[in-house]
Design an enzyme around this catalytic site. Structure first.
Site, PDB file in Angstrom:
ATOM      1  N   GLY A 105      43.799 -24.487 -62.324  1.00 44.68           N
ATOM      2  CA  GLY A 105      44.452 -23.216 -62.029  1.00 44.68           C
ATOM      3  C   GLY A 105      43.552 -22.053 -62.373  1.00 44.68           C
ATOM      4  CB  SER A 132      33.214 -17.599 -58.781  1.00 45.34           C
ATOM      5  OG  SER A 132      32.826 -18.406 -57.696  1.00 45.34           O
ATOM      6  NE  ARG A 133      26.811 -22.676 -60.583  1.00 41.17           N
ATOM      7  CZ  ARG A 133      26.803 -23.441 -61.666  1.00 41.17           C
ATOM      8  NH1 ARG A 133      26.189 -23.033 -62.754  1.00 41.17           N
ATOM      9  NH2 ARG A 133      27.351 -24.625 -61.675  1.00 41.17           N
ATOM     10  CG  ASN A 134      30.958 -22.074 -55.503  1.00 39.73           C
ATOM     11  OD1 ASN A 134      30.153 -22.781 -54.917  1.00 39.73           O
ATOM     12  ND2 ASN A 134      31.637 -22.498 -56.559  1.00 39.73           N
ATOM     13  CB  SER A 145      42.405 -20.342 -66.630  1.00 36.68           C
ATOM     14  OG  SER A 145      41.822 -21.592 -66.397  1.00 36.68           O
ATOM     15  CG  ASP A 187      41.112 -22.416 -59.470  1.00 36.08           C
ATOM     16  OD1 ASP A 187      40.636 -21.450 -60.092  1.00 36.08           O
ATOM     17  OD2 ASP A 187      40.745 -23.585 -59.671  1.00 36.08           O
ATOM     18  CD  GLU A 212      30.285 -28.154 -58.691  1.00 30.95           C
ATOM     19  OE1 GLU A 212      31.370 -27.803 -59.127  1.00 30.95           O
ATOM     20  OE2 GLU A 212      29.792 -29.295 -58.835  1.00 30.95           O
ATOM     21  CE  LYS A 236      37.595 -23.840 -57.726  1.00 28.43           C
ATOM     22  NZ  LYS A 236      37.372 -23.284 -58.989  1.00 28.43           N
TER      23      LYS A 236
END
Lengths: 306, 306
Positions: free
Chosen positions: A111, A229-231, A113, A219, A255, A166
């Protein structure tokens, strides 16, 4: 979920056994509850007959589960399980656990966080899923705290699909931001991406309400808007004209680049319409420019909303 | 949607007839398509037998529709229709049109967009709904442009519900931001708020896929994150400790304050569980402090995600 229950640092090398005397490398200054025992070997798990909780990189899951299967109790709650799909074998993580530890009941926590925030009492809500509903409810009750709310679910597949898909969509959201296409385009992209997620989940037996829940939509919203977020950061750099391989040297592995293949490939096998995933997959591997990817999405025939 | 087809400035007073020679007050420097005729009276509409498109404040809809009903063609596309619920009578706007112009087929345009951006070619995607599916598809085709994508739908009720409920949830999202509760809490709030929206919509015959679409989720995402939204800004000020009536003097009317009553009241009639709407309704009217509202949400029993 970036690792609320990460108690030792994940390693890129496959461990031969669990590290003894694991150290808390994250969250300095946060006092852990006395009921939580840190680290240990499979043998110690067996002796204590406690539930074990771990978080390791996706590619190490097979080795860790196999080591634990020979030792400990029936339940594993690992937040990295939700990361979805094993490289190479294209297996969902719950399939992997079933194969390596047939007697285990995997429970997945997922989720929106950030561990650094929820450990400091900022309100957080996530989903805990296990196929056994009573176990899911009991674990949710046990782990919950005043500002850390756990909703429980029996839809393990739904939760792990949300966690994997996601990342791909976060790259797309990053591109929209990096290209300066505006908040309206960002909201439309996230919404249509969410439709892809729901279609994909449905084809693989996930429940729509799980996709609409904290581990799916929740999420997704956090990942699609957070520079942490790396993405998303990878997408921003891509949108600004960077070359995928060059960007990765700075941001580390996004990823979603890997998952794009897993999700896209699995989706194609079941004829799921996934235009955004397909566009990300190509743009993130430099098979298409970002402008071509945007045009490919805008040029699709107008159709009914579903 | 803040008024992509707003061609004349809405007035707070109920007009006796449509203004003649309406002026373009917004979007200076944007050239309108030659196919669009500006302004006019009901009589001119009848003479030209054209479709009319308008955008007026919620409380003026009854008067405008009644004036048009006696005159023009069968179709009205008004983006403000989506604003949902008439004050006092608590009627959905499509019910209002049906009552005032029984022969008309209302078409509603809604979704995440800022007119100032989409008129300058920034990619935008929205939903157009009419009960007649062929009409919806034809209108979507006619209004679409290269960077302005219209998805069509027959779920008029779903589209108007999304437009009304998002304002209430935007206040809640603003409170989370104003109180500094963090992005995780914001994502969780939006997700659980979206669940309320879906439950409410279902109780009133809306389709879940409409709620998950651009006019539901898409518009919710934009409104819940944009300082350009009056409701979000109202929530931010409330979260920072402002008093509702004082804030409103600065921000103007936050429609979510009014809609909270309409949505909450209609939801209660059908026993829809809407804890966030209830909390906003009370906090926005100073019946409860923001801290009490947050605690009321965190103290709810843990349950299955649905």
């Amino acid at each position: 979920m970036c690792g609320a229950i990460t108690l030792f640092r994940g390693t890129q090398k496959l461990p031969r056994s669990l590290p003894t005397g694991a150290r808390v490398c994250f969250l300095p200054g946060v006092r852990l509850d006395d009921g939580i025992a840190l680290g240990g070997t499979p043998e110690r798990c067996r002796a204590r007959r406690r539930r074990s909780s771990w978080s390791v990189p996706r590619q190490a899951v097979r080795a860790v589960v196999t080591a634990l299967a020979a030792a400990a109790g029936a339940t594993y709650a690992g937040d990295r399980l939700r990361q979805g799909i094993e490289r190479g074998q294209q297996k969902f993580m719950s399939e992997l656990v079933a194969a390596c530890a047939p007697g285990a009941v995997p429970a997945i926590l997922s989720g929106p966080s950030f561990c650094c925030r929820c450990c400091r009492g900022m309100p957080t809500a996530v989903t805990l899923a296990a196929s056994d509903g009573k176990l899911a409810a009991a674990l949710a009750q046990a782990i919950s705290a005043a500002s850390f709310r756990l909703y429980h679910s029996t839809d393990v597949r739904g939760v792990e699909i949300g966690g994997a898909a996601k990342n791909v969509l976060a790259i797309a959201a990053g591109v929209v931001t990096g290209r300066g296409l505006g908040a309206s385009a960002g909201a439309a992209l996230t919404t249509r991406g969410f439709s892809e997620l729901v279609r994909f989940g449905k084809a693989f037996g996930a429940k729509p309400q799980t996709m609409m829940g904290l581990s799916g939509l929740g999420d997704l919203l956090l990942t699609c808007s957070s520079p942490q977020s790396r993405n998303f950061s990878f997408g921003v750099a891509l949108g600004r004209g960077g070359k995928p391989d060059t960007i990765q040297k700075t941001t580390g592995l996004a990823e979603g680049r890997v998952h794009g293949r897993g999700i896209g490939g699995n989706g194609a096998r079941k004829s799921v319409d996934m235009p955004i995933t397909a566009a990300v997959r190509r743009a993130a591997r430099a098979k298409m420019t970002v402008d071509e990817a945007i045009e490919s999405l805008l040029a699709r025939p107008l159709k009914a909303e579903r």
